[in-house]
Write an enzyme that holds these catalytic residues in place. Structure first.
Site, short mmCIF file in Angstrom:
data_model
loop_
_atom_site.label_atom_id
_atom_site.label_comp_id
_atom_site.label_asym_id
_atom_site.label_seq_id
_atom_site.Cartn_x
_atom_site.Cartn_y
_atom_site.Cartn_z
N ARG A 261 2.29 -6.10 -7.16
CA ARG A 261 2.26 -4.82 -7.06
C ARG A 261 3.12 -3.98 -8.18
O ARG A 261 4.42 -4.07 -7.85
CB ARG A 261 2.02 -4.16 -6.19
CG ARG A 261 2.07 -2.39 -6.24
CD ARG A 261 2.34 -2.13 -5.07
NE ARG A 261 2.72 -2.17 -3.45
CZ ARG A 261 4.58 -1.60 -3.19
NH1 ARG A 261 4.83 -1.08 -4.90
NH2 ARG A 261 5.02 -2.23 -2.68
N HIS A 265 4.68 1.94 -3.85
CA HIS A 265 3.39 1.42 -3.12
C HIS A 265 2.54 2.43 -3.25
O HIS A 265 1.05 2.17 -3.48
CB HIS A 265 3.94 1.35 -1.81
CG HIS A 265 3.03 1.35 -0.70
ND1 HIS A 265 2.21 0.17 0.14
CD2 HIS A 265 3.45 2.19 0.89
CE1 HIS A 265 1.90 0.69 1.07
NE2 HIS A 265 1.80 1.57 1.07
N TYR A 274 14.07 -0.30 -3.80
CA TYR A 274 14.25 -2.10 -3.34
C TYR A 274 13.33 -3.63 -4.04
O TYR A 274 13.02 -4.39 -3.29
CB TYR A 274 13.49 -1.78 -1.99
CG TYR A 274 11.80 -1.45 -2.90
CD1 TYR A 274 10.71 -2.52 -2.85
CD2 TYR A 274 11.11 -0.33 -2.27
CE1 TYR A 274 9.65 -2.14 -3.55
CE2 TYR A 274 9.95 0.34 -2.27
CZ TYR A 274 9.13 -0.72 -2.86
OH TYR A 274 7.54 -0.44 -3.40
#
Length: 366
Positions: A261, A265, A274
């Site tokens: 991805r 998100h 992260y």
């Protein structure tokens, strides 16, 4: 032993791939049949339009036209592949991230975005499109897919179901119950696991110790396979084989697609907290759209005119979507209670009455 031999269920040691990272033809022969040029050109067109749709939907979120949008930028091969390998009568069970798969299946893009706009639970007719509502709870749709596929088998329709799920969803109980049921009752369902390496912000190695997500299928007696999820040729080849495996009566099939991805998100997430930019850049070099374009051009199966036509169609598609999404929808608050149960419960009637009272009170004050 009455079930299948373990070696017949095991995935390949390395993910199946037909293309190198740069779009050249990979060395070695595959056990899977390479899709023909017509299907690959359809996949290219679908990915170009899907990527432009995805960018437009992200922009609409920043403009306040959508409440939220989970991007699938970088995962177009899985999204479009899932739509193209199904016949019209087959069923698709999407998650909230499968908007590109839905438009590739031919569903009106405004209807696709209705859930994310907050207008309705589902903006399209699931029965007409044989596509379940986009599912927000993790992995609950896999149980529905297994049950519906079993029903289709009992009715002898020859239809299959394809359930999409993310890597995080494979840690949910519903996923395991769906695999077990499908394997025991030979439900014709394909589980497409898009392993994009993060369950929101949790990396894969912090939510499972399995050597591969595909092995989770083997444990239940489900034939499983791994595929390079950014290789559109391989995705179509493996998913086509999986669908035919299920349709033939051989039972369920699990495909783990290794992808990434590229965006956050959702618009509520900061991916830089992260993961590193270097990691994302590594995956940008495996771009599925560019890889397929290079491959088809090299074989003389895609021309400059074809590329320009796909880009122009994508721009027109985005422009129409912008124009339609700029119009405010007419909301029907009481419609919130429609289609919840075939016969409303006493609790639902009570909630409906409470909302009606609140609406009437606001109208009296205005």
């Amino acid at each position: 032993m009455t079930g299948p031999q373990p070696e017949t269920l095991l995935p390949s040691k390395e993910p199946v791939r037909f293309l190198t990272d740069t779009g050249a033809e990979a060395r070695g022969r595959s056990a899977y049949e390479r899709p023909g040029p017509e299907l690959l050109r359809r996949a290219y067109r679908g990915m170009v339009i899907g990527r432009r749709f995805d960018a437009q939907a992200t922009a609409l979120t920043k403009q306040g036209r959508l409440a939220v949008y989970p991007s699938s930028h970088g995962q177009e091969a899985c999204q479009v592949g899932a739509a193209l390998v199904l016949s019209d009568g087959d069923w698709l069970f999407p998650t909230y991230r499968e908007s590109v798969a839905l438009v590739a299946r031919g569903i009106d893009p405004v209807e696709v975005l209705s859930l994310l706009r907050g207008d309705a639970h589902c903006g399209y007719d699931p029965g007409r499109h044989h596509t379940a509502p986009q599912c927000t709870p993790l992995a609950t749709q896999t149980v529905h897919a297994a049950g519906l596929a079993y029903a289709e088998r009992r009715k002898g329709t020859g239809r299959v179901a394809l359930a999409c799920v993310g890597d995080g969803g494979t840690s949910e109980g519903d996923f395991h119950e769906a695999l077990n049921f499908a394997a025991v009752f030979k439900a014709p369902v394909v589980f497409l696991v898009q392993n994009n390496h993060y369950a929101i912000s949790v990396p894969l190695d912090r939510q499972t110790a399995a050597p591969s997500l595909a092995y989770k299928g083997v444990g239940y007696g489900v034939r499983s396979e791994r595929v390079d999820g950014n290789d559109p040729v391989a995705v179509l080849a493996v998913l086509s084989a999986a669908v035919e495996h299920a349709r033939s009566g051989a039972g369920p099939f699990l495909v783990e697609a290794h992808t990434y991805r590229l965006e956050a998100h959702t618009n509520a997430d900061d991916a830089s907290r992260y993961r590193s930019e270097a990691e994302a850049e590594e995956w940008r070099r495996r771009d599925p759209v560019a890889r397929l374009e290079v491959f088809l051009r090299g074989r003389g199966e895609l021309t400059d005119e074809d590329v320009a036509a796909a880009a122009a169609e994508a721009e027109e598609y985005a422009a129409r979507l912008r124009e339609r999404m700029n119009a405010d929808p007419e909301l029907v608050p009481m419609g919130l209670f429609d289609h919840v149960y075939s016969a409303p419960t006493a609790q639902l009637d009570e909630q409906r009455a409470m909302l009606r009272t609140e609406i009437e009170a606001e109208e009296a004050l205005s």
